[in-house]
Write a protein that holds these residues in place. Sequence first.
Motif, PDB file in Angstrom:
ATOM      1  N   HIS A 124      13.508 -71.461 -26.883  1.00  0.00           N
ATOM      2  CA  HIS A 124      12.723 -70.038 -25.828  1.00  0.00           C
ATOM      3  C   HIS A 124      11.304 -69.233 -26.728  1.00  0.00           C
ATOM      4  O   HIS A 124      11.247 -68.724 -25.758  1.00  0.00           O
ATOM      5  N   VAL A 157      13.251 -61.773 -14.495  1.00  0.00           N
ATOM      6  CA  VAL A 157      13.190 -61.431 -15.889  1.00  0.00           C
ATOM      7  C   VAL A 157      14.306 -59.823 -15.146  1.00  0.00           C
ATOM      8  O   VAL A 157      14.236 -58.673 -14.245  1.00  0.00           O
ATOM      9  N   SER A 171      15.446 -57.420 -17.893  1.00  0.00           N
ATOM     10  CA  SER A 171      14.663 -56.583 -18.809  1.00  0.00           C
ATOM     11  C   SER A 171      14.489 -57.074 -20.342  1.00  0.00           C
ATOM     12  O   SER A 171      13.910 -58.049 -19.686  1.00  0.00           O
ATOM     13  N   ARG A 190      11.019 -59.371 -26.231  1.00  0.00           N
ATOM     14  CA  ARG A 190      12.387 -60.137 -25.714  1.00  0.00           C
ATOM     15  C   ARG A 190      12.309 -60.160 -24.449  1.00  0.00           C
ATOM     16  O   ARG A 190      12.751 -58.624 -23.714  1.00  0.00           O
ATOM     17  N   THR A 232      14.825 -60.604 -21.299  1.00  0.00           N
ATOM     18  CA  THR A 232      15.677 -61.022 -20.421  1.00  0.00           C
ATOM     19  C   THR A 232      15.931 -61.638 -19.628  1.00  0.00           C
ATOM     20  O   THR A 232      15.620 -61.025 -18.405  1.00  0.00           O
ATOM     21  N   THR A 233      16.069 -63.008 -18.843  1.00  0.00           N
ATOM     22  CA  THR A 233      16.288 -63.261 -17.496  1.00  0.00           C
ATOM     23  C   THR A 233      17.977 -63.956 -16.796  1.00  0.00           C
ATOM     24  O   THR A 233      18.579 -63.861 -17.764  1.00  0.00           O
ATOM     25  N   GLY A 253      19.206 -66.779 -19.604  1.00  0.00           N
ATOM     26  CA  GLY A 253      19.092 -66.376 -21.042  1.00  0.00           C
ATOM     27  C   GLY A 253      18.230 -66.342 -21.198  1.00  0.00           C
ATOM     28  O   GLY A 253      16.912 -64.958 -20.577  1.00  0.00           O
ATOM     29  N   GLU A 254      17.581 -65.816 -22.489  1.00  0.00           N
ATOM     30  CA  GLU A 254      16.429 -64.576 -23.692  1.00  0.00           C
ATOM     31  C   GLU A 254      15.589 -65.627 -24.069  1.00  0.00           C
ATOM     32  O   GLU A 254      15.653 -66.718 -24.000  1.00  0.00           O
ATOM     33  N   ARG A 292      11.410 -65.267 -25.979  1.00  0.00           N
ATOM     34  CA  ARG A 292      10.874 -64.361 -27.179  1.00  0.00           C
ATOM     35  C   ARG A 292       8.957 -65.006 -26.507  1.00  0.00           C
ATOM     36  O   ARG A 292       8.655 -66.176 -26.124  1.00  0.00           O
TER      37      ARG A 292
END
Length: 311
Positions: A4, A84, A86, A95, A97-98, A101-102, A104
């Motif tokens: 990720h 997305v 946040s 980071r 956040t979708t 999931g997350e 990077r």
Amino acid sequence: MTDHNYDVVIAGAGIAGLTAGLLSARAGRRTRVLTGPALGGHLLSIEHIDGYPGFPDGIAGYDLCPIVQEQAVAAGAEFGATSVTSLAAHEGRWRVTTGEGELRAGVVVVATGTTSKALGIPGEARLRGKGVSHCASCDGPLLRSRAVGVVGGGDSALQEALTLARFASRVIVLHRGTTLSAQAAYRERLRDHQNLEVRTSTVVEEMLGDTVLTGVRTRTTTDGTETDLELAGLFVYVGLTPDTAWLNGTLDLDSSGGIPTDDAMRSRLPGLFAAGTVRSGSVGRAASAAGDGATAAVAADRYLSDGAWRV
Ligand SMILES: Cc1cc2nc3c(=O)[nH]c(=O)nc-3n(C[C@H](O)[C@H](O)[C@H](O)COP(=O)(O)OP(=O)(O)OC[C@H]3O[C@@H](n4cnc5c(N)ncnc54)[C@H](O)[C@@H]3O)c2cc1C
């Protein structure tokens, strides 16, 4: 297991995000483009994009955007059909956040574009999708040989009125101002359509109909006269709001909700770029959004190489 970690994550797959994805992948950066609700963004619903280089007769957004996506995928960009929700800075990276999931990323390019503004009048929420629309090429063909209204007096309103004039028996443009603000080319083309009429100094006060739109109540600002118009469709183009609410205070926005950037599309936060109509001062054309995406990708590549953030 899926890795990720990306060099560049792009939030949005309108023409700005797609172009940023293409150039970032071509620069050899591991790139993921998150499409949000609509791959292609606003262009997806535009039948005839005016003024896009290379297409003197215009091109449909639903033809152009898949080509750019294919080009980006061929260059190595990965796509995800999620939004997305946040962003947070963490140890010099982002980071993301979708909905799935997350992720990077060293760089995030925000290219989430805009949402059409509503009029905020009685009946609108009830009748949205039941005769009230923001997309002439999607819903116009369903209203063939019927009377429809268009609210607004700018480029988008007139362009969409011209599209609707091909399907509808009658198109009435309702504009609160005294003169249309659309470019001369669109104003001149109105004259080619006998079924197209413009009513200035006219405010739409209420949308009528219980389960589907049957008409609108208008008021003339000059003398206050109220009129009920029978319409099967109403297309609203009274402005756009940048899609930035999800940033939730991550960075300072301008008074309209747009993201301030410098010439290299850099925001005030290291590693965070913005491109397209979500950006403060965007001129709102497809070509400029694509240009912003290209600039952001090149500047992101430089940032990832030297780590410097000189605004
Ligand atoms: C009616 C109308 C007619 C127009 N006609 C023309 C024309 O003829 N010629 C011209 O040059 N321009 C035209 N424009 C302007 C043009 O459509 C825009 O300039 C261009 O589409 C902006 O592209 P963008 O990528 O910045 O944003 P958008 O097209 O708004 O795309 C935004 C993208 O972000 C995604 N997204 C939103 N929220 C999230 C999230 N939280 N996470 C991930 N993704 C997200 C969306 O799904 C979408 O993919 C027109 C606009 C309108 C409304």
